[in-house]
Scaffold this active site. Sequence first.
Site, PDB file in Angstrom:
ATOM      1  N   TYR A  77     -27.165 -21.273 -12.585  1.00  0.00           N
ATOM      2  CA  TYR A  77     -26.405 -20.033 -12.790  1.00  0.00           C
ATOM      3  C   TYR A  77     -25.270 -20.364 -13.759  1.00  0.00           C
ATOM      4  O   TYR A  77     -24.298 -21.024 -13.408  1.00  0.00           O
ATOM      5  CB  TYR A  77     -25.830 -19.494 -11.477  1.00  0.00           C
ATOM      6  CG  TYR A  77     -26.870 -19.068 -10.461  1.00  0.00           C
ATOM      7  CD1 TYR A  77     -28.163 -18.718 -10.859  1.00  0.00           C
ATOM      8  CD2 TYR A  77     -26.571 -18.989  -9.114  1.00  0.00           C
ATOM      9  CE1 TYR A  77     -29.117 -18.321  -9.934  1.00  0.00           C
ATOM     10  CE2 TYR A  77     -27.525 -18.586  -8.183  1.00  0.00           C
ATOM     11  CZ  TYR A  77     -28.793 -18.259  -8.605  1.00  0.00           C
ATOM     12  OH  TYR A  77     -29.734 -17.864  -7.680  1.00  0.00           O
ATOM     13  N   GLY A  99     -30.840  -6.369  -6.160  1.00  0.00           N
ATOM     14  CA  GLY A  99     -30.616  -7.249  -7.308  1.00  0.00           C
ATOM     15  C   GLY A  99     -30.115  -6.501  -8.524  1.00  0.00           C
ATOM     16  O   GLY A  99     -29.168  -5.704  -8.425  1.00  0.00           O
TER      17      GLY A  99
HETATM   18  N1  NAP Z   1     -34.031 -17.817  -5.196  1.00  0.00           N
HETATM   19  C1  NAP Z   1     -34.012 -16.990  -6.203  1.00  0.00           C
HETATM   20  O1  NAP Z   1     -34.890 -16.979  -7.047  1.00  0.00           O
HETATM   21  C2  NAP Z   1     -32.899 -16.007  -6.324  1.00  0.00           C
HETATM   22  C3  NAP Z   1     -33.008 -14.928  -7.222  1.00  0.00           C
HETATM   23  C4  NAP Z   1     -31.956 -14.030  -7.287  1.00  0.00           C
HETATM   24  C5  NAP Z   1     -30.832 -14.196  -6.498  1.00  0.00           C
HETATM   25  N2  NAP Z   1     -30.756 -15.253  -5.645  1.00  0.00           N
HETATM   26  C6  NAP Z   1     -29.578 -15.425  -4.744  1.00  0.00           C
HETATM   27  O2  NAP Z   1     -29.497 -14.256  -3.951  1.00  0.00           O
HETATM   28  C7  NAP Z   1     -28.170 -13.724  -4.030  1.00  0.00           C
HETATM   29  C8  NAP Z   1     -28.236 -12.226  -3.866  1.00  0.00           C
HETATM   30  O3  NAP Z   1     -28.978 -11.651  -4.928  1.00  0.00           O
HETATM   31  P1  NAP Z   1     -28.312 -10.835  -6.116  1.00  0.00           P
HETATM   32  O4  NAP Z   1     -26.846 -11.096  -6.166  1.00  0.00           O
HETATM   33  O5  NAP Z   1     -29.102 -11.109  -7.320  1.00  0.00           O
HETATM   34  O6  NAP Z   1     -28.648  -9.355  -5.740  1.00  0.00           O
HETATM   35  P2  NAP Z   1     -28.133  -8.350  -4.592  1.00  0.00           P
HETATM   36  O7  NAP Z   1     -27.282  -9.057  -3.616  1.00  0.00           O
HETATM   37  O8  NAP Z   1     -29.322  -7.626  -4.113  1.00  0.00           O
HETATM   38  O9  NAP Z   1     -27.292  -7.304  -5.427  1.00  0.00           O
HETATM   39  C9  NAP Z   1     -26.245  -7.655  -6.266  1.00  0.00           C
HETATM   40  C10 NAP Z   1     -25.911  -6.420  -7.077  1.00  0.00           C
HETATM   41  O10 NAP Z   1     -25.428  -5.406  -6.200  1.00  0.00           O
HETATM   42  C11 NAP Z   1     -24.096  -5.038  -6.562  1.00  0.00           C
HETATM   43  N3  NAP Z   1     -23.357  -4.858  -5.307  1.00  0.00           N
HETATM   44  C12 NAP Z   1     -23.065  -5.780  -4.375  1.00  0.00           C
HETATM   45  N4  NAP Z   1     -22.407  -5.232  -3.346  1.00  0.00           N
HETATM   46  C13 NAP Z   1     -22.286  -3.919  -3.625  1.00  0.00           C
HETATM   47  C14 NAP Z   1     -21.697  -2.830  -2.946  1.00  0.00           C
HETATM   48  N5  NAP Z   1     -21.115  -2.981  -1.760  1.00  0.00           N
HETATM   49  N6  NAP Z   1     -21.758  -1.603  -3.540  1.00  0.00           N
HETATM   50  C15 NAP Z   1     -22.358  -1.433  -4.743  1.00  0.00           C
HETATM   51  N7  NAP Z   1     -22.933  -2.435  -5.438  1.00  0.00           N
HETATM   52  C16 NAP Z   1     -22.894  -3.680  -4.881  1.00  0.00           C
HETATM   53  C17 NAP Z   1     -23.568  -6.165  -7.389  1.00  0.00           C
HETATM   54  O11 NAP Z   1     -22.646  -5.681  -8.342  1.00  0.00           O
HETATM   55  P3  NAP Z   1     -21.061  -6.062  -8.253  1.00  0.00           P
HETATM   56  O12 NAP Z   1     -20.934  -7.438  -8.753  1.00  0.00           O
HETATM   57  O13 NAP Z   1     -20.431  -5.029  -9.127  1.00  0.00           O
HETATM   58  O14 NAP Z   1     -20.670  -5.902  -6.826  1.00  0.00           O
HETATM   59  C18 NAP Z   1     -24.826  -6.668  -8.083  1.00  0.00           C
HETATM   60  O15 NAP Z   1     -25.110  -5.882  -9.224  1.00  0.00           O
HETATM   61  C19 NAP Z   1     -27.684 -14.185  -5.395  1.00  0.00           C
HETATM   62  O16 NAP Z   1     -26.283 -14.114  -5.479  1.00  0.00           O
HETATM   63  C20 NAP Z   1     -28.269 -15.574  -5.479  1.00  0.00           C
HETATM   64  O17 NAP Z   1     -27.412 -16.490  -4.806  1.00  0.00           O
HETATM   65  C21 NAP Z   1     -31.767 -16.140  -5.538  1.00  0.00           C
END
Ligand code: NAP
Length: 292
Positions: free
Chosen positions: A63, A219
């Site tokens: 990242y 996501g």
């Molecule tokens: N193993 C893998 O291949 C893989 C792939 C992807 C992700 N990951 C891990 O999984 C974690 C979670 O996935 P993710 O961050 O990609 O997606 P997520 O948690 O599904 O969603 C994140 C998105 O939602 C928004 N968000 C978060 N809280 C919110 C709220 N209360 N209200 C409105 N919007 C909100 C964020 O924007 P803001 O920043 O504006 O809040 C961001 O755009 C990652 O941080 C990473 O550590 C792993």
Amino acid sequence: MTNIDRSGTSHLGTRKVKRLGYGAMQLAGRGVFGPPKDPEAARAVLCEAVANGVNHIDTSDFYGPHVTNRIIREALHPYPDDLVIVTKVGARRGADASWLPAASSGELTQAVYDNLRNLGLDVLDVVNLRVMPEVRGHGPSEGSIETPLTALAELQRKGLVRHIGLSNVTPSQVREGRRIAEIVCVQNHYNLIHRDDDALIDQLARDGIAYVPFFPLGGFTPLQSSTLSGVAERLGATPMQVALAWLLQRSPNILLIPGTSSVAHLRENLATAELELPAGVVAELDDIAKAA
Ligand SMILES: NC(=O)c1ccc[n+]([C@@H]2O[C@H](COP(=O)([O-])OP(=O)(O)OC[C@H]3O[C@@H](n4cnc5c(N)ncnc54)[C@H](OP(=O)(O)O)[C@@H]3O)[C@@H](O)[C@H]2O)c1
């Protein structure tokens, strides 16, 4: 401040963590590439998470690359004893921000040392082998994971890695993985709408293995559904809180790592610990995936 203890605890190998954790991917720059616009704000999100009792943070050295791990170190080192930082190896970033496989023994070794250095650790608590799909943007695809997992298990034997997990894998890859190493968690794409892993989650629950959904809020395309919005309004909650509460009730082995770059969103997400979904509401939410 929310008491996130109400969401309960579960295990990642020998480590016990609260079920509401935090995913750090959103702390890097746009496209998970380069530094964030406001590094101080990124550090503030991490400090707020830990101040609220979060003791499970998900990250990777790809990242940024290297960006989120360095921000975690700047914000939180020396780490609280109960903090479990989970990282992943198996990919690297191209100069054009592309996501490329990097799963040779040499690349995995390098990645483990990069994570140790950038996080400021002597041993990594949990390392997920992130299996890269044949076609970018697609889910897991079949194929043996023996060679890279054997290499990661060797790094575990050397004492650099405490526990091993798998990410972006099929059920048969999980079975193959468990013959090679002890697997403590599986991290795959799963949420209220994207439910390919329903059977896998139940199997892992029976086997005492944690399931950590990535994209719990959708996501890069946050979840949108009129049913979800309607339920949230009735419960006096937000749609994101309802989506997280649905995951918490889905199975006790599910650990949450919602990602955000915003302290306000973090607080909102952690407040999910206070939200209980009535059975009728769960059934209504279950129907969203059936209709999708
Ligand atoms: N193993 C893998 O291949 C893989 C792939 C992807 C992700 N990951 C891990 O999984 C974690 C979670 O996935 P993710 O961050 O990609 O997606 P997520 O948690 O599904 O969603 C994140 C998105 O939602 C928004 N968000 C978060 N809280 C919110 C709220 N209360 N209200 C409105 N919007 C909100 C964020 O924007 P803001 O920043 O504006 O809040 C961001 O755009 C990652 O941080 C990473 O550590 C792993």
